[in-house]
Design a protein around this motif. Structure first.
Motif, mmCIF file in Angstrom:
data_model
loop_
_atom_site.group_PDB
_atom_site.id
_atom_site.type_symbol
_atom_site.label_atom_id
_atom_site.label_comp_id
_atom_site.label_asym_id
_atom_site.label_seq_id
_atom_site.Cartn_x
_atom_site.Cartn_y
_atom_site.Cartn_z
ATOM 1 N N LEU A 1 12.981 -11.047 -49.595
ATOM 2 C CA LEU A 1 13.210 -11.482 -50.967
ATOM 3 C C LEU A 1 14.697 -11.534 -51.290
ATOM 4 C CD1 LEU A 1 10.405 -9.580 -52.911
ATOM 5 C CD2 LEU A 1 10.614 -12.059 -52.623
ATOM 6 N N MET A 2 15.470 -10.666 -50.637
ATOM 7 C CA MET A 2 16.906 -10.621 -50.864
ATOM 8 C C MET A 2 17.669 -11.537 -49.916
ATOM 9 S SD MET A 2 17.408 -8.666 -53.414
ATOM 10 C CE MET A 2 19.175 -8.432 -53.288
ATOM 11 N N GLY A 3 16.941 -12.339 -49.130
ATOM 12 C CA GLY A 3 17.593 -13.275 -48.216
ATOM 13 C C GLY A 3 18.152 -12.623 -46.981
ATOM 14 N N ARG A 4 17.641 -11.447 -46.635
ATOM 15 C CA ARG A 4 18.098 -10.748 -45.443
ATOM 16 C C ARG A 4 17.051 -10.829 -44.343
ATOM 17 N NH1 ARG A 4 22.215 -6.718 -45.888
ATOM 18 N NH2 ARG A 4 23.163 -6.676 -47.957
ATOM 19 N N ARG A 5 17.509 -10.738 -43.126
ATOM 20 C CA ARG A 5 16.619 -10.778 -41.972
ATOM 21 C C ARG A 5 16.497 -9.376 -41.385
ATOM 22 N NH1 ARG A 5 17.434 -14.751 -36.709
ATOM 23 N NH2 ARG A 5 15.397 -14.364 -35.743
ATOM 24 N N PRO A 6 15.281 -8.883 -41.149
ATOM 25 C CA PRO A 6 15.137 -7.568 -40.517
ATOM 26 C C PRO A 6 15.874 -7.515 -39.186
ATOM 27 C CG PRO A 6 13.028 -8.302 -41.385
ATOM 28 C CD PRO A 6 13.971 -9.474 -41.496
ATOM 29 N N ALA A 7 16.646 -6.458 -38.978
ATOM 30 C CA ALA A 7 17.478 -6.372 -37.778
ATOM 31 C C ALA A 7 16.644 -6.376 -36.506
ATOM 32 C CB ALA A 7 18.354 -5.124 -37.837
ATOM 33 N N ARG A 8 15.403 -5.904 -36.577
ATOM 34 C CA ARG A 8 14.573 -5.857 -35.365
ATOM 35 C C ARG A 8 14.341 -7.245 -34.790
ATOM 36 N NH1 ARG A 8 9.434 -7.457 -35.947
ATOM 37 N NH2 ARG A 8 8.602 -7.693 -38.058
ATOM 38 N N GLU A 9 14.413 -8.286 -35.635
ATOM 39 C CA GLU A 9 14.222 -9.647 -35.150
ATOM 40 C C GLU A 9 15.430 -10.146 -34.364
ATOM 41 O OE1 GLU A 9 13.259 -12.137 -38.425
ATOM 42 O OE2 GLU A 9 11.351 -11.135 -38.861
ATOM 43 N N LEU A 10 16.546 -9.458 -34.488
ATOM 44 C CA LEU A 10 17.787 -9.899 -33.855
ATOM 45 C C LEU A 10 18.139 -9.091 -32.617
ATOM 46 C CD1 LEU A 10 19.933 -10.197 -37.107
ATOM 47 C CD2 LEU A 10 18.656 -12.011 -35.970
ATOM 48 N N THR A 11 17.402 -8.015 -32.371
ATOM 49 C CA THR A 11 17.808 -7.097 -31.313
ATOM 50 C C THR A 11 16.979 -7.192 -30.054
ATOM 51 O OG1 THR A 11 16.384 -5.360 -32.200
ATOM 52 C CG2 THR A 11 18.650 -5.439 -33.014
ATOM 53 N N GLY A 12 15.808 -7.823 -30.103
ATOM 54 C CA GLY A 12 14.942 -7.884 -28.932
ATOM 55 C C GLY A 12 14.300 -6.557 -28.618
ATOM 56 N N ARG A 13 14.209 -5.654 -29.626
ATOM 57 C CA ARG A 13 13.562 -4.372 -29.382
ATOM 58 C C ARG A 13 12.082 -4.576 -29.100
ATOM 59 N NH1 ARG A 13 17.894 -1.759 -28.264
ATOM 60 N NH2 ARG A 13 19.377 -1.727 -29.929
ATOM 61 N N ARG A 14 11.535 -3.693 -28.280
ATOM 62 C CA ARG A 14 10.114 -3.764 -27.995
ATOM 63 C C ARG A 14 9.312 -3.355 -29.216
ATOM 64 N NH1 ARG A 14 10.137 -0.055 -22.773
ATOM 65 N NH2 ARG A 14 11.800 0.880 -23.995
ATOM 66 N N GLU A 15 8.151 -3.981 -29.381
ATOM 67 C CA GLU A 15 7.277 -3.623 -30.483
ATOM 68 C C GLU A 15 6.595 -2.294 -30.185
ATOM 69 O OE1 GLU A 15 7.134 -5.219 -33.318
ATOM 70 O OE2 GLU A 15 8.556 -6.698 -32.611
ATOM 71 N N SER A 16 5.962 -1.723 -31.221
ATOM 72 C CA SER A 16 5.358 -0.409 -31.073
ATOM 73 C C SER A 16 4.248 -0.393 -30.045
ATOM 74 C CB SER A 16 4.803 0.055 -32.423
ATOM 75 O OG SER A 16 3.877 -0.887 -32.930
ATOM 76 N N GLY A 17 3.631 -1.532 -29.779
ATOM 77 C CA GLY A 17 2.565 -1.565 -28.795
ATOM 78 C C GLY A 17 3.056 -1.620 -27.370
ATOM 79 N N ASP A 18 4.356 -1.815 -27.182
ATOM 80 C CA ASP A 18 4.920 -1.923 -25.833
ATOM 81 C C ASP A 18 5.874 -0.766 -25.612
ATOM 82 O OD1 ASP A 18 5.851 -2.697 -23.389
ATOM 83 O OD2 ASP A 18 7.190 -4.245 -24.177
ATOM 84 N N LEU A 19 5.316 0.404 -25.368
ATOM 85 C CA LEU A 19 6.129 1.597 -25.250
ATOM 86 C C LEU A 19 6.091 2.185 -23.856
ATOM 87 C CD1 LEU A 19 5.292 3.269 -28.638
ATOM 88 C CD2 LEU A 19 7.487 2.356 -27.951
#
Length: 373
Positions: A332-350
Motif C-alpha cells: 500500500l505504501m509502494g514498497r516491495r518486500p525485501a524477501r522478493e529481492l534477495t532470493g531467500r528460500r521460502e519456509s517450505g524449503d529449509l
C-alpha cells in the motif's frame, strides 16, 4: 560541511579530498557505506569553501551543514541511503522484516524461531547472545556459545545474523560471527563502544536510547560514522514516558523526523516498544504506514517458556497475521518486500546440510565469515 562522493568515486578520490582539506588546515573524516561515501569536514567554513573541493575527481556535491552529525546528515537534494547486510537491502523502496528470538536459548529453539521468521517473510535473523538486563539475576545470554548457535542457524536457513554487542572489548568476537552489529538502547551513548563498532567494518543497527532525543540518537550515529562505517540503520524502539499501559511509548513521529534529518534508513521495533504481544502487529502496520524502512520483531516457538521478554514475543500462531500485515501495508505504501529481492528460500524449503548446533567447535571457528546467499 560535508562532501558527498559520487557513486563511481574511488577510495583514492576520497583520500585526495581528505588530503586537500587537511593541507588547508581543516579536519576530514571519511565514512563509507555500501552505496555512498561521505567526507565530513571540520574547520573554517569560508576557507574550506574556497579551496575547490567541488572540482575534485569523484565529488558529487559539497554541502554546508551546521549539524553536529554532519556525516549522517541529509542535505537538500540528497537521496536516502540503502544499507545492505549480506545482500539484504534496508532502505527506501523496500520493506525489510527482521525477526527471531530476543535471546538465544538452545540450538533447537533458535532454529525453530528462524523457521518462523522465514515463514513470516523475514530476511534477517535477530537473536541475542549477550543480553543486558535490568536485574543482574535475569538471564544474561549464552555468550560465545550463543554466537555459534546463530552461525549454525544461518548455515541452515540462509538468514544473515543481527546480534547485539555490549562492550568495546567484545566487538571483534561478535563481528567474527555476525553480519550486522546491534547497539541496544542502554548503550546508545556508550561512546567507546560506538567508536569500536565504527571501526569493525560491519553494518550497524543503532537503537534509540529510551530517554534520548532524536538529535542525541543521530549524534550517536555520527560517532560510528566518524570511525569509517556509514552502513548504519537507525531503530526506533520506544521511549520512556509517564504512560504505564505499554512497556515503552512508540514514538512513531521519530520515523519521518529522522528520515528528514538523516540519509540513514530507519526501522521500528514494535516488540520492545509495546512489551505486549497483542500490540506488535498493529504497531508494525503503523510503522510501515509512517514510512519505516523495516520492522524488527521478537519471535519464539514457545513464548510462555521464553527466558527473556516472553510477553512481547509472537508465536507460531501469530506468524500469518504478521506476514500479511507487513507485506500488505508495504505494498500500500509502494514498497516491495525485501524477501522478493534477495532470493531467500521460502519456509517450505529449509533443507540444509546439517541441523543447528551440529558444527564441532573447530568447524564453527572456521565458519565465522559472512555468508552471502
Amino acid at each position: 560541511m560535508m562532501v558527498v562522493m559520487s557513486g563511481d568515486a574511488t577510495h583514492q578520490d576520497a583520500r585526495e579530498v581528505a588530503a586537500l582539506v587537511r593541507s588547508a588546515g581543516g579536519e576530514a573524516f571519511v565514512s563509507r557505506g555500501g552505496n555512498r561515501t561521505v567526507v565530513g569536514l571540520a574547520g573554517d567554513a569560508e576557507l574550506l569553501g574556497s579551496i575547490g573541493l567541488h572540482r575534485m575527481p569523484g565529488v558529487e556535491r559539497v554541502a554546508r551543514t551546521s549539524d553536529g552529525y554532519r556525516l549522517v546528515s541529509r542535505v537538500p537534494g540528497m537521496e536516502r541511503s540503502v544499507v545492505e547486510v549480506a545482500g539484504v537491502p534496508i532502505g527506501p523502496g523496500t520493506m525489510t522484516l527482521i525477526a527471531g528470538p530476543c535471546a538465544v536459548e538452545t540450538p533447537e529453539q533458535t532454529l525453530q524461531a528462524a523457521r518462523l521468521a522465514l515463514a513470516a517473510g523475514a530476511v534477517l535473523l535477530r537473536g541475542g547472545a549477550f543480553k543486558p538486563r535490568t536485574s543482574p539475576y535475569s538471564f544474561q545470554g549464552l555468550g560465545e556459545r550463543g554466537l555459534r548457535i546463530l552461525a549454525d542457524v544461518r548455515e541452515e536457513t540462509g538468514l544473515p545474523v543481527v546480534t547485539e554487542v555490549l562492550s568495546a572489548g567484545d566487538v571483534e568476537l561478535v563481528a567474527g560471527y555476525a553480519d550486522m552489529l546491534q547497539i541496544g538502547t542502554r548503550n546508545m551513548q556508550n561512546f567507546p563502544l560506538l567508536q569500536a563498532v565504527g571501526e569493525a567494518g560491519r553494518p550497524v543497527l543503532l537503537k534509540r536510547g529510551m530517554n534520548a532525543t532524536v538529535e542525541e540518537w543521530l549524534m550517536a550515529a555520527e560517532y560510528i560514522a566518524q570511525r569509517g562505517t556509514l552502513d548504519i540503520v537507525l531503530c526506533e524502539r520506544g521511549i520512556r514516558t509517564f504512560e504505564t499501559s505499554t512497556r515503552n511509548t512508540l514514538d512513531i513521529s521519530a520515523v519521518p523526523v529522522a528520515q528528514g534529518l538523516s540519509h540513514l534508513p530507519v526501522v521500528v521495533d514494535p516488540s520492545h516498544s509495546a512489551g505486549r504481544r497483542d500490540l506488535v502487529v498493529p504497531l508494525s502496520r503503523a510503522a510501515v504506514a509512517a514510512g519505516a524502512d523495516g520492522v524488527i520483531v521478537d519471535l519464539h516457538p514457545r513464548p510462555e517458556t521464553s527466558l527473556c521478554d516472553g510477553p512481547q514475543a509472537l508465536g507460531g500462531q501469530d506468524v500469518p497475521e504478521l506476514a500479511r500485515a507487513v507485506e500488505d501495508a508495504a505494498r500500500l505504501m509502494g514498497r516491495r518486500p525485501a524477501r522478493e529481492l534477495t532470493g531467500r528460500r521460502e519456509s517450505g524449503d529449509l533443507t540444509g546440510r546439517r541441523g543447528a548446533g551440529e558444527l564441532t567447535g573447530d568447524e564453527a571457528s572456521e565458519d565465522r565469515g559472512l555468508v552471502t546467499v
